[in-house]
Design a protein around this motif. Structure first.
Motif, PDB file in Angstrom:
ATOM      1  N   UNK A  64      31.236  -4.243   6.288  1.00 41.46           N
ATOM      2  CA  UNK A  64      31.030  -3.552   7.453  1.00 41.46           C
ATOM      3  C   UNK A  64      31.159  -4.539   8.922  1.00 41.46           C
ATOM      4  N   UNK A  65      30.934  -5.770   8.598  1.00 37.37           N
ATOM      5  CA  UNK A  65      31.093  -6.701   9.694  1.00 37.37           C
ATOM      6  C   UNK A  65      32.453  -6.953  10.067  1.00 37.37           C
ATOM      7  N   UNK A  66      33.349  -6.929   9.001  1.00 41.57           N
ATOM      8  CA  UNK A  66      35.107  -7.038   9.259  1.00 41.57           C
ATOM      9  C   UNK A  66      35.459  -5.754   9.999  1.00 41.57           C
ATOM     10  N   UNK A  72      35.978  -3.770  17.402  1.00 39.84           N
ATOM     11  CA  UNK A  72      35.854  -4.404  18.741  1.00 39.84           C
ATOM     12  C   UNK A  72      37.305  -5.134  19.130  1.00 39.84           C
ATOM     13  N   UNK A  73      37.970  -5.551  18.400  1.00 43.62           N
ATOM     14  CA  UNK A  73      39.383  -6.106  18.933  1.00 43.62           C
ATOM     15  C   UNK A  73      40.405  -5.128  18.897  1.00 43.62           C
ATOM     16  N   UNK A  99      49.226  -6.385   4.225  1.00 38.84           N
ATOM     17  CA  UNK A  99      47.619  -6.194   3.828  1.00 38.84           C
ATOM     18  C   UNK A  99      46.739  -6.151   4.942  1.00 38.84           C
ATOM     19  N   UNK A 100      47.376  -5.990   6.108  1.00 43.70           N
ATOM     20  CA  UNK A 100      46.390  -6.476   7.149  1.00 43.70           C
ATOM     21  C   UNK A 100      45.990  -5.200   8.206  1.00 43.70           C
ATOM     22  N   UNK A 143      39.328   3.072   4.830  1.00 40.44           N
ATOM     23  CA  UNK A 143      38.578   1.951   4.430  1.00 40.44           C
ATOM     24  C   UNK A 143      37.625   1.588   5.507  1.00 40.44           C
ATOM     25  N   UNK A 144      37.852   2.093   6.828  1.00 42.83           N
ATOM     26  CA  UNK A 144      36.623   1.804   7.877  1.00 42.83           C
ATOM     27  C   UNK A 144      35.384   2.642   7.342  1.00 42.83           C
TER      28      UNK A 144
END
Length: 165
Positions: A64-66, A72-73, A99-100, A143-144
């Motif tokens: 969740x943090x990632x 935000x980025x 994988x990014x 994923x999010x």
């Protein structure tokens, strides 16, 4: 090693849930163990991925943090800068195969900007760009959504709210 019930990201299939760890009959006579994975958001059959990771790559689901950091980025993530359509198509495919999650954002931003530009000029966006953008959104939003515990179909709106503040 992942456990039954874990969510992981399969590089070609997207977000999957580990349903089992087993030795299926697909590799007869071998004691090789596999993850039996259920692709999220798809009615397709389960897939098998070797635990040793040889040949098929998986990674952990973002936390969740990632996910929050990625969102935000997003405004600072650059779109794909490729001039020719053929090179752009190849660049999209390369980015999708890595994988990014930021790559997915880059694809989505690029196609969005190109669609707006095409619309201004009363032209149509190439079909492959619409398809690639849809795939990138599916992978990223699934994923999010799982990472943040929100429905996939609400992720885009959530992102817009967070960015627009």
């Amino acid at each position: 090693m992942y456990s039954k019930g874990d969510f992981i990201v399969h590089f070609t299939k997207g977000v999957c849930r580990v349903e089992d760890i087993c030795m299926p009959d697909i590799d007869k006579g071998s004691d090789k163990r596999f993850y039996r994975l259920r692709v999220q958001g798809s009615a397709s059959a389960d897939i098998y991925s070797p635990i040793d990771g040889k040949g098929i790559t998986v990674r952990p689901l973002m936390s969740a943090c990632e996910a929050g950091d990625l969102i935000s980025h997003m405004p600072s993530i650059a779109p794909v800068c490729v001039a020719s359509e053929k090179m752009r198509k190849e660049a999209y495919r390369k980015l999708l195969s890595e994988p990014y999650p930021a790559n997915l954002v880059s694809i989505i931003k690029t196609v969005y900007e190109r669609a707006r530009e095409k619309e201004k000029n009363r032209k149509k966006l190439a079909a492959f760009e619409s398809e690639i953008s849809s795939r990138a959104k599916e992978l990223l939003y699934t994923e999010i959504g799982i990472a943040l515990g929100i429905p996939t179909d609400g992720v885009e709106e959530y992102i817009v709210r967070k960015i627009d503040g």
